[in-house]
Design an enzyme around this catalytic site. Structure first.
Site, mmCIF file in Angstrom:
data_model
loop_
_atom_site.group_PDB
_atom_site.id
_atom_site.type_symbol
_atom_site.label_atom_id
_atom_site.label_comp_id
_atom_site.label_asym_id
_atom_site.label_seq_id
_atom_site.Cartn_x
_atom_site.Cartn_y
_atom_site.Cartn_z
ATOM 1 N N GLU A 248 0.889 -1.170 0.000
ATOM 2 C CA GLU A 248 0.000 0.000 0.000
ATOM 3 C C GLU A 248 0.920 1.210 0.000
ATOM 4 O O GLU A 248 1.495 1.570 1.028
ATOM 5 C CB GLU A 248 -0.921 -0.031 1.219
ATOM 6 C CG GLU A 248 -2.078 0.942 1.127
ATOM 7 C CD GLU A 248 -1.829 2.232 1.873
ATOM 8 O OE1 GLU A 248 -1.446 3.227 1.209
ATOM 9 O OE2 GLU A 248 -2.015 2.248 3.090
ATOM 10 N N CYS A 282 -1.989 9.142 3.006
ATOM 11 C CA CYS A 282 -1.766 8.745 1.614
ATOM 12 C C CYS A 282 -2.992 8.980 0.746
ATOM 13 O O CYS A 282 -2.884 9.064 -0.479
ATOM 14 C CB CYS A 282 -1.332 7.289 1.544
ATOM 15 S SG CYS A 282 -2.474 6.142 2.332
#
Length: 478
Positions: A248, A282
């Site tokens: 990720e 993010c």
């Protein structure tokens, strides 16, 4: 009075210190608040041996029993919410209210995956008489989990929950800058009765830890959340040993604001979310592409809310945005602002360090930023928003897709045809409309392109932690 925990490694069911340690610093005050032990190679080997034994035990533990233990640990985290939140704010700087919510979010990840532990169904494939084809799902083995500093509690929870629900053991290397969140999680599992070796916690030199452990045969999965640059390095290293990865990685989330939306409401919602966690997320909305007919109204409302953001020590009442996580982030953001300014962008607010103590940066808005400015391709990972006008949805989609990243994307519109087009054409693993929430325990989360590989959460989340085995059984020898 906040009591920051005494930091230790956790290996084979026991807490330990080492001869070498490093400082943990409060980013709001720049004061040292703790000393973190550094793992030596011998510690890593001990953790690996413990994880092997833990896997042998845990994989044979009934899924219902695994789930029950995970739920006990989650309840302990909820019960200890205030203590954990105080630690997170001290080491990370985020406002206490956000830290409290993070504790609950971490518990929710564990609770969701605990439920999924009893639903890792196989299947029977139709076959000829006297033959059976049966598909089984089995835990992959020892997991190396690598979690980042921006969410000290919830990010380690995702790695731990996925591994344990699947029947794997895990060695977690949490972020050295924000270690207390992970330690609290491990303490909860320890107190809940987790068998020795199933969960291990190490800190130290990141390259040494990953380089040593990824090369070891018992490590069968590397689960990493962090930057794309580091993710590429880890993926390359894992490929040399045919080790699976769950990545990720970075994002640079676009927000397409269409002409039919409630402009002021969209702008205010966007500004509030942009500066949550000081933009160190993010999935943080960063590149705003706003239809030219509503552009000025959106900009005015966004800038007004950005200027109103209360910046300060997260432990103080009323603070909405704390400091950046470390001293490296302040010059990095300043450089992006100066580059954009030099290339013709307008700085509508902010753009510089906030105050003279702590790693604070002003809530920043750049407008009319040219495509060749660094900030249009480089994730700022801070409280910096870019707002540019577009003439059409076609232009907005093209600009949204113009980076190597594809983690999260957002749209504000009330038109079903616009939603349909953005769903089909925007390159992202997660796209949200009229909300800036990109990830929930019950939904799969992950990226495309340079934003990663694999998914966490949802019914898909445990697939990364399991092998698929097909069994063919003929009742007679053929």
């Amino acid at each position: 009075m906040v009591t920051y925990p005494e930091l230790k490694l956790y290996i084979g069911g026991e807490w330990r210190t080492t001869a070498s340690d490093m400082a943990v610093v409060n980013p709001a005050t720049e004061a040292e608040i703790g000393r973190l032990p550094r793992a030596e190679i011998s510690d890593l080997d001990d953790a690996l041996a413990a994880a092997e034994e833990g896997f042998r035990i845990w994989r044979r533990t009934a899924p219902r029993d695994r789930a029950d233990l995970m739920l006990r640990a989650a309840k302990l985290l909820r019960d200890r919410q205030e203590e954990i939140a105080q630690s997170i704010t001290a080491e990370h700087g985020k406002p206490l209210a956000q830290a409290r919510l993070e504790v609950i979010r971490g518990a929710e990840f564990i609770e969701w995956d605990a439920g999924e532990a009893v639903r890792t169904y196989g299947r029977v494939i139709p076959s000829a008489h006297g033959v059976r084809y049966v598909v089984h799902h089995e835990p992959v083995g020892v997991v190396l989990g690598l979690s980042p500093w921006n969410f000290p509690m919830s990010q380690p929870c995702r790695k731990i929950a996925g591994a344990l629900a699947s029947g794997c053991s895990i060695i977690l290397k949490a972020a050295e800058e924000t270690p207390a969140g992970a330690q609290h999680i491990v303490q909860a599992f320890h107190d809940a009765g987790l068998p020795s070796g199933v969960l291990n916690l190490v800190f130290g030199e990141p390259a040494q830890i990953s380089g040593h452990l990824i090369a070891q045969d018992p490590v069968r999965l590397v689960a990493f959340t962090g930057s794309t640059a580091v993710g590429r390095q880890l993926t390359t290293l894992a490929s040399e040993h045919m080790t699976r990865v769950l990545m990720e990685l970075g994002g640079h989330a676009p927000v397409i604001v269409c002409e039919d939306t409630d402009v002021e409401k969209a702008a205010i919602s966007s500004a509030i979310r942009k500066y949550r966690n000081a933009g160190q997320v993010c999935t943080s909305p960063t590149r705003f592409f706003v239809h030219e007919s509503i552009y000025q109204t959106f900009v005015d409302s966004f800038v007004q809310r950005a200027k109103a953001t209360v910046v300060g020590n997260g432990a103080e009442s009323g603070v909405e945005m704390g400091p950046l996580a470390n001293d490296r982030r302040v010059p990095a953001l300043s450089a992006l602002v100066e580059d954009a300014r030099d290339k013709g962008a307008e700085v509508l607010t902010g753009g510089a360090r906030h105050g003279n103590k702590g790693y604070f940066f002003q809530p920043t808005v750049l407008a009319n930023v040219p495509d060749h400015a660094n900030v249009m391709q480089e994730e700022p990972f801070g409280p910096l928003a870019v707002i540019n006008p577009v003439a059409s949805l076609d232009e907005a989609i093209a600009k949204a897709n113009s980076t190597p990243f594809g983690l999260a994307a957002y749209g504000f519109t009330n038109r079903a045809d616009y939603v349909d087009r953005m769903t089909d054409e925007v390159e992202a693993g997660n796209i949200s409309f009229n909300t800036l929430e990109a990830s929930l325990p019950e939904t799969p989360f992950g990226g495309v392109k340079s934003s990663g590989y694999g998914r966490e959460g949802g019914t898909e989340g445990l697939e990364n932690y399991m092998n698929v085995k097909n069994v063919s059984h003929s009742m007679t020898i053929v």
